[in-house]
Motif scaffolding. Structure first.
Motif, mmCIF file in Angstrom:
data_model
loop_
_atom_site.group_PDB
_atom_site.id
_atom_site.type_symbol
_atom_site.label_atom_id
_atom_site.label_comp_id
_atom_site.label_asym_id
_atom_site.label_seq_id
_atom_site.Cartn_x
_atom_site.Cartn_y
_atom_site.Cartn_z
ATOM 1 N N GLU A 34 -1.879 -3.591 11.272
ATOM 2 C CA GLU A 34 -0.569 -4.167 10.936
ATOM 3 C C GLU A 34 -0.515 -4.740 9.522
ATOM 4 O OE1 GLU A 34 -3.151 -7.053 12.917
ATOM 5 O OE2 GLU A 34 -2.297 -5.211 13.716
ATOM 6 N N ARG A 35 -1.668 -4.889 8.862
ATOM 7 C CA ARG A 35 -1.673 -5.454 7.507
ATOM 8 C C ARG A 35 -1.955 -4.448 6.401
ATOM 9 N NH1 ARG A 35 -5.295 -10.437 6.342
ATOM 10 N NH2 ARG A 35 -4.647 -9.916 4.232
ATOM 11 N N PHE A 36 -2.679 -3.396 6.728
ATOM 12 C CA PHE A 36 -3.127 -2.476 5.676
ATOM 13 C C PHE A 36 -2.654 -1.048 5.902
ATOM 14 C CE2 PHE A 36 -6.197 -5.931 5.363
ATOM 15 C CZ PHE A 36 -6.206 -6.154 3.996
ATOM 16 N N VAL A 37 -2.339 -0.377 4.784
ATOM 17 C CA VAL A 37 -1.953 1.030 4.802
ATOM 18 C C VAL A 37 -2.745 1.759 3.721
ATOM 19 C CG1 VAL A 37 0.386 0.601 5.656
ATOM 20 C CG2 VAL A 37 -0.030 0.645 3.192
ATOM 21 N N LEU A 38 -2.719 3.077 3.763
ATOM 22 C CA LEU A 38 -3.311 3.898 2.711
ATOM 23 C C LEU A 38 -2.166 4.512 1.916
ATOM 24 C CD1 LEU A 38 -6.088 5.739 4.743
ATOM 25 C CD2 LEU A 38 -6.409 3.919 3.067
ATOM 26 N N ILE A 39 -2.238 4.394 0.589
ATOM 27 C CA ILE A 39 -1.186 4.968 -0.252
ATOM 28 C C ILE A 39 -1.787 5.959 -1.248
ATOM 29 C CG2 ILE A 39 0.345 2.970 -0.040
ATOM 30 C CD1 ILE A 39 -0.517 2.154 -2.919
ATOM 31 N N ALA A 40 -0.983 6.949 -1.620
ATOM 32 C CA ALA A 40 -1.390 7.943 -2.617
ATOM 33 C C ALA A 40 -0.130 8.428 -3.320
ATOM 34 C CB ALA A 40 -2.107 9.113 -1.942
ATOM 35 N N ASP A 41 -0.304 8.928 -4.558
ATOM 36 C CA ASP A 41 0.853 9.471 -5.275
ATOM 37 C C ASP A 41 0.661 10.936 -5.659
ATOM 38 O OD1 ASP A 41 -0.857 9.448 -7.461
ATOM 39 O OD2 ASP A 41 0.226 7.898 -8.554
ATOM 40 N N GLY A 42 -0.522 11.488 -5.372
ATOM 41 C CA GLY A 42 -0.776 12.895 -5.672
ATOM 42 C C GLY A 42 -1.141 13.155 -7.120
ATOM 43 N N ASP A 43 -1.096 12.109 -7.947
ATOM 44 C CA ASP A 43 -1.370 12.275 -9.376
ATOM 45 C C ASP A 43 -2.590 11.439 -9.759
ATOM 46 O OD1 ASP A 43 -1.188 12.860 -12.066
ATOM 47 O OD2 ASP A 43 0.426 11.433 -12.449
ATOM 48 N N LYS A 44 -2.372 10.159 -10.054
ATOM 49 C CA LYS A 44 -3.506 9.290 -10.386
ATOM 50 C C LYS A 44 -4.296 8.920 -9.134
ATOM 51 C CE LYS A 44 -0.606 6.792 -13.463
ATOM 52 N NZ LYS A 44 0.398 7.695 -13.003
ATOM 53 N N ARG A 45 -3.593 8.854 -8.020
ATOM 54 C CA ARG A 45 -4.236 8.478 -6.759
ATOM 55 C C ARG A 45 -4.061 9.648 -5.790
ATOM 56 N NH1 ARG A 45 -8.035 5.191 -5.272
ATOM 57 N NH2 ARG A 45 -7.231 3.639 -6.704
ATOM 58 N N LYS A 46 -5.121 10.466 -5.676
ATOM 59 C CA LYS A 46 -5.050 11.668 -4.847
ATOM 60 C C LYS A 46 -5.152 11.320 -3.364
ATOM 61 C CE LYS A 46 -5.579 14.832 -8.278
ATOM 62 N NZ LYS A 46 -4.775 14.409 -9.392
#
Length: 106
Positions: A34-46
Motif C-alpha cells: 500500500e506504500r510502494f510502487v514500481l515506476i518506469a518511463d521507458g527512457d531513463k528508467r527502463k
C-alpha cells in the motif's frame, strides 16, 4: 475522492514530487504494497530496472494508459517503447487540453 485517486493502479501516469527525478512523469508498472510502487518511463528508467517509489512522493494523475494496462495484464511485461509511447501520448493530450481550456495572456 474517487478510487483511482487514492489507489495507485498499473498503467497509471504519475508525476514525481521527490527525489532526483522531480517533475518528471512515469508510469506505474508494479504494485509492491500500500506504500510502494514500481515506476518506469521507458527512457531513463527502463522497465527491467523500474524504480521503487513511495506513493507519498508521487502525484497520481487521473489517467491510466490502456496500452500499458492491457500489456501488463496479458504478459506481466511492457516494452520500453510502449511506455515512451503512452507518456508521449498523455503529455501531448494534456498540453492540447490545456491550450483549449486556458486563456493565455501575452
Amino acid at each position: 475522492m474517487s478510487d483511482s485517486e487514492s489507489t495507485p493502479q498499473i498503467g497509471q501516469i504519475v508525476r514525481v514530487l521527490r527525489g532526483r527525478e522531480v517533475d518528471q512523469y512515469s508510469i506505474i508498472v508494479g504494485l509492491i504494497d500500500e506504500r510502494f510502487v514500481l515506476i518506469a518511463d521507458g527512457d531513463k528508467r527502463k522497465f527491467d530496472r523500474a524504480k521503487k517509489k513511495n506513493i507519498h512522493h508521487l502525484e497520481l494523475i487521473n489517467y491510466i494508459s490502456p496500452e500499458v494496462k492491457n500489456s501488463m495484464e496479458e504478459t506481466t511485461r511492457v516494452t520500453n517503447g510502449k511506455l515512451r509511447f503512452a507518456l508521449t501520448k498523455f503529455l501531448n493530450d494534456s498540453v492540447i487540453d490545456r491550450k483549449k481550456g486556458e486563456q493565455i495572456d501575452g
